[in-house]
Design a protein around this motif. Structure first.
Motif, PDB file in Angstrom:
ATOM      1  N   ILE A 142       0.975  -0.973   0.027  1.00  0.00           N
ATOM      2  CA  ILE A 142      -0.014   0.110  -0.039  1.00  0.00           C
ATOM      3  C   ILE A 142       0.912   1.373   0.072  1.00  0.00           C
ATOM      4  O   ILE A 142       1.722   1.430   1.107  1.00  0.00           O
ATOM      5  N   SER A 143       0.814   2.096  -0.984  1.00  0.00           N
ATOM      6  CA  SER A 143       1.601   3.141  -1.231  1.00  0.00           C
ATOM      7  C   SER A 143       0.740   4.553  -0.576  1.00  0.00           C
ATOM      8  O   SER A 143      -0.369   4.607  -0.693  1.00  0.00           O
ATOM      9  N   GLY A 144       1.373   5.603  -0.226  1.00  0.00           N
ATOM     10  CA  GLY A 144       0.746   6.805  -0.145  1.00  0.00           C
ATOM     11  C   GLY A 144       0.484   7.502  -1.561  1.00  0.00           C
ATOM     12  O   GLY A 144       0.740   6.868  -2.490  1.00  0.00           O
ATOM     13  N   THR A 145      -0.327   8.627  -1.261  1.00  0.00           N
ATOM     14  CA  THR A 145      -0.741   9.287  -2.497  1.00  0.00           C
ATOM     15  C   THR A 145       0.462  10.538  -3.057  1.00  0.00           C
ATOM     16  O   THR A 145       0.297  10.683  -4.294  1.00  0.00           O
ATOM     17  N   SER A 146       1.365  10.557  -2.649  1.00  0.00           N
ATOM     18  CA  SER A 146       2.553  11.632  -2.947  1.00  0.00           C
ATOM     19  C   SER A 146       3.494  11.008  -3.794  1.00  0.00           C
ATOM     20  O   SER A 146       3.655   9.638  -3.964  1.00  0.00           O
ATOM     21  N   GLU A 147       4.102  11.756  -4.502  1.00  0.00           N
ATOM     22  CA  GLU A 147       5.218  11.263  -5.562  1.00  0.00           C
ATOM     23  C   GLU A 147       6.277  10.529  -4.622  1.00  0.00           C
ATOM     24  O   GLU A 147       6.710   9.381  -5.219  1.00  0.00           O
ATOM     25  N   SER A 148       6.490  11.224  -3.701  1.00  0.00           N
ATOM     26  CA  SER A 148       7.668  10.728  -2.940  1.00  0.00           C
ATOM     27  C   SER A 148       7.203   9.369  -2.156  1.00  0.00           C
ATOM     28  O   SER A 148       8.287   8.566  -2.254  1.00  0.00           O
ATOM     29  N   GLU A 149       6.215   9.323  -1.839  1.00  0.00           N
ATOM     30  CA  GLU A 149       5.756   7.983  -1.151  1.00  0.00           C
ATOM     31  C   GLU A 149       5.834   6.956  -2.109  1.00  0.00           C
ATOM     32  O   GLU A 149       6.143   5.762  -1.713  1.00  0.00           O
ATOM     33  N   SER A 150       5.163   7.095  -3.474  1.00  0.00           N
ATOM     34  CA  SER A 150       5.140   6.255  -4.338  1.00  0.00           C
ATOM     35  C   SER A 150       6.350   5.518  -4.902  1.00  0.00           C
ATOM     36  O   SER A 150       6.601   4.401  -5.172  1.00  0.00           O
ATOM     37  N   ILE A 151       7.390   6.656  -4.920  1.00  0.00           N
ATOM     38  CA  ILE A 151       8.932   6.321  -5.448  1.00  0.00           C
ATOM     39  C   ILE A 151       9.368   5.410  -4.478  1.00  0.00           C
ATOM     40  O   ILE A 151      10.120   4.235  -4.642  1.00  0.00           O
ATOM     41  N   SER A 152       9.113   5.781  -3.069  1.00  0.00           N
ATOM     42  CA  SER A 152       9.666   5.056  -1.929  1.00  0.00           C
ATOM     43  C   SER A 152       9.200   3.524  -1.855  1.00  0.00           C
ATOM     44  O   SER A 152       9.956   2.522  -1.814  1.00  0.00           O
ATOM     45  N   GLN A 153       7.696   3.383  -2.336  1.00  0.00           N
ATOM     46  CA  GLN A 153       7.239   2.235  -2.040  1.00  0.00           C
ATOM     47  C   GLN A 153       7.629   1.192  -3.258  1.00  0.00           C
ATOM     48  O   GLN A 153       7.837  -0.029  -3.134  1.00  0.00           O
ATOM     49  N   PHE A 154       7.974   1.771  -4.555  1.00  0.00           N
ATOM     50  CA  PHE A 154       8.402   1.003  -5.468  1.00  0.00           C
ATOM     51  C   PHE A 154       9.806   0.608  -5.268  1.00  0.00           C
ATOM     52  O   PHE A 154       9.751  -0.688  -5.608  1.00  0.00           O
ATOM     53  N   PHE A 155      10.810   1.284  -4.641  1.00  0.00           N
ATOM     54  CA  PHE A 155      11.983   0.786  -4.424  1.00  0.00           C
ATOM     55  C   PHE A 155      12.018  -0.199  -3.473  1.00  0.00           C
ATOM     56  O   PHE A 155      12.744  -1.247  -3.331  1.00  0.00           O
ATOM     57  N   HIS A 156      10.785  -0.299  -2.255  1.00  0.00           N
ATOM     58  CA  HIS A 156      10.930  -1.152  -1.406  1.00  0.00           C
ATOM     59  C   HIS A 156      10.263  -2.435  -1.968  1.00  0.00           C
ATOM     60  O   HIS A 156      10.969  -3.668  -1.638  1.00  0.00           O
ATOM     61  N   ILE A 157       9.409  -2.487  -2.947  1.00  0.00           N
ATOM     62  CA  ILE A 157       8.758  -3.789  -3.706  1.00  0.00           C
ATOM     63  C   ILE A 157      10.207  -4.298  -4.462  1.00  0.00           C
ATOM     64  O   ILE A 157      10.397  -5.727  -4.190  1.00  0.00           O
ATOM     65  N   LEU A 158      10.765  -3.745  -5.145  1.00  0.00           N
ATOM     66  CA  LEU A 158      12.082  -4.296  -5.926  1.00  0.00           C
ATOM     67  C   LEU A 158      12.967  -4.687  -4.998  1.00  0.00           C
ATOM     68  O   LEU A 158      13.715  -5.787  -5.291  1.00  0.00           O
ATOM     69  N   GLY A 159      13.376  -3.810  -3.807  1.00  0.00           N
ATOM     70  CA  GLY A 159      14.179  -4.465  -2.933  1.00  0.00           C
ATOM     71  C   GLY A 159      13.799  -5.609  -2.332  1.00  0.00           C
ATOM     72  O   GLY A 159      14.979  -6.445  -1.708  1.00  0.00           O
ATOM     73  N   SER A 160      12.611  -6.165  -2.221  1.00  0.00           N
ATOM     74  CA  SER A 160      12.338  -7.377  -1.630  1.00  0.00           C
ATOM     75  C   SER A 160      12.937  -8.625  -2.399  1.00  0.00           C
ATOM     76  O   SER A 160      12.935  -9.735  -1.811  1.00  0.00           O
ATOM     77  N   VAL A 161      13.392  -8.284  -3.686  1.00  0.00           N
ATOM     78  CA  VAL A 161      13.884  -9.472  -4.393  1.00  0.00           C
ATOM     79  C   VAL A 161      15.358  -9.099  -5.012  1.00  0.00           C
ATOM     80  O   VAL A 161      15.635  -9.635  -6.139  1.00  0.00           O
ATOM     81  N   ASN A 162      16.058  -8.350  -4.233  1.00  0.00           N
ATOM     82  CA  ASN A 162      17.350  -7.846  -4.553  1.00  0.00           C
ATOM     83  C   ASN A 162      18.380  -9.023  -4.693  1.00  0.00           C
ATOM     84  O   ASN A 162      17.907 -10.122  -3.977  1.00  0.00           O
ATOM     85  N   GLN A 163      19.245  -8.957  -5.461  1.00  0.00           N
ATOM     86  CA  GLN A 163      20.222 -10.225  -5.354  1.00  0.00           C
ATOM     87  C   GLN A 163      21.547  -9.540  -4.711  1.00  0.00           C
ATOM     88  O   GLN A 163      22.232  -8.432  -5.199  1.00  0.00           O
ATOM     89  N   GLU A 164      22.213  -9.731  -3.570  1.00  0.00           N
ATOM     90  CA  GLU A 164      23.122  -9.676  -2.958  1.00  0.00           C
ATOM     91  C   GLU A 164      24.338 -10.249  -3.244  1.00  0.00           C
ATOM     92  O   GLU A 164      24.582 -11.382  -3.648  1.00  0.00           O
TER      93      GLU A 164
END
Length: 232
Positions: A142-164
């Motif tokens: 669930i993302s917030g409505t602002s540009e900043s919140e949407s960007i942050s949420q997007f990178f959190h989603i991708l971060g859940s499947v990062n390769q370290e």
């Protein structure tokens, strides 16, 4: 239309504004076996193409070019998209909610931790497991409505499947890593990215450039870590 795979994306993006237009072009495309160079041979790529409403997956296989409607907007590598989607059936009981005891009414099983509804969600680094994890994370986040919140949420989603680095060995001293992650606000024309060594999100405003220019415009990746020292 005979198109080399490395030409495929600019060929599509240069002519189409909607998925309907993309599907029309794909009816007459023929991907041809031409390497970009001796140093960069062809790779068995899978493509995801989206407009503001829907996404499709495009895969070139022995049977020909396969086009799938993609209702979740997620793509990883092999296996093919139809197999990846079918595999989601194996996780039908995964939930974001507090789970119920369905094991046996004869046992008084305890909910001892938050997040137990997602027990069984894959955590390994295979492409099929990362597909499941990314799909669950995206569809339930669930993302917030602002540009900043949407960007942050997007990178959190991708971060859940990062390769370290160090977890998937490719060769003796070489490991698979998530080199960069990126997204684009198609309303504002802003491209955002961060790299493996730089967690800070960097933005490039495409509308600040001359989009009718005949000269290629490029920016080097900002790869060094940027740390803000709060007490200096």
């Amino acid at each position: 239309d005979n198109i080399a795979p490395f030409e495929f994306i600019p060929w599509i993006l240069g002519q189409c504004a909607t998925i309907a237009e993309v599907k029309s072009l794909l009816d007459r495309i023929n991907l041809i076996n031409i390497d970009f160079s001796k140093e960069l041979p062809l790779s068995p790529l899978h493509w995801i193409i989206s407009d503001k409403e829907v996404s499709i997956t495009v895969e070139s296989v022995k049977a020909g070019l396969k086009i799938y409607d993609n209702p979740i907007g997620i793509l990883t590598n092999n296996p093919t998209f139809d197999i990846q989607m079918f595999n989601l059936n194996n996780y039908i009981n995964i939930t974001k909610e507090v789970p119920e005891n369905r094991f046996s009414s004869k046992l008084d099983l305890d909910i001892y931790s938050r997040g137990m509804g997602a027990i069984g969600l894959p955590g390994d680094l295979s492409s099929s497991s990362r597909f499941v994890k990314a799909a669950f994370t995206k569809l339930n986040s669930i993302s917030g409505t602002s540009e900043s919140e949407s960007i942050s949420q997007f990178f959190h989603i991708l971060g859940s499947v990062n390769q370290e680095r160090g977890c998937v060995r490719l060769a003796k001293d070489t490991y698979e890593i998530t080199i960069y992650s990126s997204c684009c606000n198609t309303d504002k024309g802003i491209y955002y990215y961060k790299t493996y060594e730089n967690s800070q999100i960097t933005g490039i405003d495409l509308y600040n450039e001359n989009l009718d220019s005949q000269i290629l415009i490029s920016y080097p990746l900002i790869s060094g870590q940027h740390i803000k020292m709060q007490n200096r």
